[in-house]
Design a protein around this motif. Sequence first.
Motif, mmCIF file in Angstrom:
data_model
loop_
_atom_site.group_PDB
_atom_site.id
_atom_site.type_symbol
_atom_site.label_atom_id
_atom_site.label_comp_id
_atom_site.label_asym_id
_atom_site.label_seq_id
_atom_site.Cartn_x
_atom_site.Cartn_y
_atom_site.Cartn_z
ATOM 1 N N ILE A 37 0.863 -1.175 0.000
ATOM 2 C CA ILE A 37 0.000 0.000 0.000
ATOM 3 C C ILE A 37 0.905 1.232 0.000
ATOM 4 O O ILE A 37 1.896 1.270 0.723
ATOM 5 C CB ILE A 37 -0.883 0.019 1.269
ATOM 6 N N TYR A 38 0.548 2.229 -0.793
ATOM 7 C CA TYR A 38 1.309 3.472 -0.796
ATOM 8 C C TYR A 38 0.348 4.651 -0.900
ATOM 9 O O TYR A 38 -0.798 4.510 -1.345
ATOM 10 C CB TYR A 38 2.326 3.495 -1.943
ATOM 11 N N LYS A 39 0.827 5.813 -0.438
ATOM 12 C CA LYS A 39 -0.003 7.016 -0.434
ATOM 13 C C LYS A 39 0.466 7.981 -1.515
ATOM 14 O O LYS A 39 1.655 8.205 -1.690
ATOM 15 C CB LYS A 39 0.057 7.695 0.925
ATOM 16 N N VAL A 43 -4.462 9.812 -0.989
ATOM 17 C CA VAL A 43 -5.207 8.581 -1.264
ATOM 18 C C VAL A 43 -4.231 7.419 -1.187
ATOM 19 O O VAL A 43 -3.111 7.501 -1.677
ATOM 20 C CB VAL A 43 -5.881 8.627 -2.661
ATOM 21 N N TYR A 44 -4.693 6.320 -0.559
ATOM 22 C CA TYR A 44 -3.884 5.104 -0.476
ATOM 23 C C TYR A 44 -4.241 4.190 -1.640
ATOM 24 O O TYR A 44 -5.422 3.997 -1.958
ATOM 25 C CB TYR A 44 -4.126 4.380 0.848
ATOM 26 N N GLN A 134 -2.507 -2.902 -10.278
ATOM 27 C CA GLN A 134 -1.654 -1.728 -10.091
ATOM 28 C C GLN A 134 -2.491 -0.472 -9.907
ATOM 29 O O GLN A 134 -3.448 -0.236 -10.652
ATOM 30 C CB GLN A 134 -0.719 -1.544 -11.289
ATOM 31 N N GLY A 135 -2.120 0.301 -8.903
ATOM 32 C CA GLY A 135 -2.769 1.583 -8.675
ATOM 33 C C GLY A 135 -4.232 1.484 -8.323
ATOM 34 O O GLY A 135 -5.025 2.344 -8.707
ATOM 35 N N PHE A 136 -4.605 0.457 -7.568
ATOM 36 C CA PHE A 136 -6.006 0.281 -7.174
ATOM 37 C C PHE A 136 -6.296 1.190 -5.973
ATOM 38 O O PHE A 136 -5.692 1.030 -4.912
ATOM 39 C CB PHE A 136 -6.279 -1.184 -6.822
ATOM 40 N N PRO A 137 -7.201 2.181 -6.123
ATOM 41 C CA PRO A 137 -7.485 3.085 -5.005
ATOM 42 C C PRO A 137 -8.202 2.345 -3.873
ATOM 43 O O PRO A 137 -9.226 1.710 -4.094
ATOM 44 C CB PRO A 137 -8.375 4.162 -5.614
ATOM 45 N N VAL A 138 -7.625 2.430 -2.677
ATOM 46 C CA VAL A 138 -8.159 1.689 -1.532
ATOM 47 C C VAL A 138 -8.925 2.596 -0.580
ATOM 48 O O VAL A 138 -10.048 2.286 -0.201
ATOM 49 C CB VAL A 138 -7.020 0.963 -0.781
ATOM 50 N N PHE A 188 -0.216 -0.175 6.127
ATOM 51 C CA PHE A 188 -0.312 1.180 5.593
ATOM 52 C C PHE A 188 0.926 1.950 6.017
ATOM 53 O O PHE A 188 1.398 1.813 7.139
ATOM 54 C CB PHE A 188 -1.566 1.881 6.132
ATOM 55 N N ARG A 189 1.456 2.777 5.145
ATOM 56 C CA ARG A 189 2.657 3.570 5.479
ATOM 57 C C ARG A 189 2.342 5.032 5.384
ATOM 58 O O ARG A 189 1.602 5.490 4.616
ATOM 59 C CB ARG A 189 3.798 3.219 4.523
#
Length: 189
Positions: A37-39, A43-44, A134-138, A188-189
């Motif tokens: 997960i990245y921000k 948006v994560y 890839q790049g799935f908004p969570v 989550f970071r």
Amino acid sequence: MSATLGKWLFGLALGLAAAGFGQAEAAPDFQIVSAHIYKQNLVYYLDAKAHAQLDDKLRNALDNGVSLLLIYDIRVFQPGAWWWFDNTVATLSQRYRLRYHPLSRRYLVDNLNTGVSLSYARLNDALGMIDRLQGFPVLDQSLLPKNGGVVADVRLRVDTADFPLPLRVRAYFNDAWRPASTWYRCDFR
């Protein structure tokens, strides 16, 4: 429906269920290889790499007109936030329909979340596309709980809801018809 037809359909369903009941087969290889997960801009997002391999039964069903619904299940939660229960923050899914078009001899992948359809000459190429999320908004950052850490679990599975009834009955008794990866956890970071 006549009583004879009803008995025949019941016998057919029972026979199909019994045929798949005693078979001890290995389920196809479904696994999540990596996920993180990245921000970005509050948006994560989720990137995940999976490995989905269909066994001969699922390949045969696909090549004979049965579409397969492959779903990434994503759940975001705080572990043990409320007493010993997890606090669910969000549950999401990314859904793909995989089907074979016999006239063009092509495998079609429909992204059911976006409506985009892609065509592939080989099944491995179609599965390779599904393997990369890839790049799935969570989640929006404002929806994260203020107290405690949050984690996300992701898995890939075949959903049997769209199978024809005889296959749904068979899938109920035989795991090979409904493969699923184990849950893969990421922070989550």
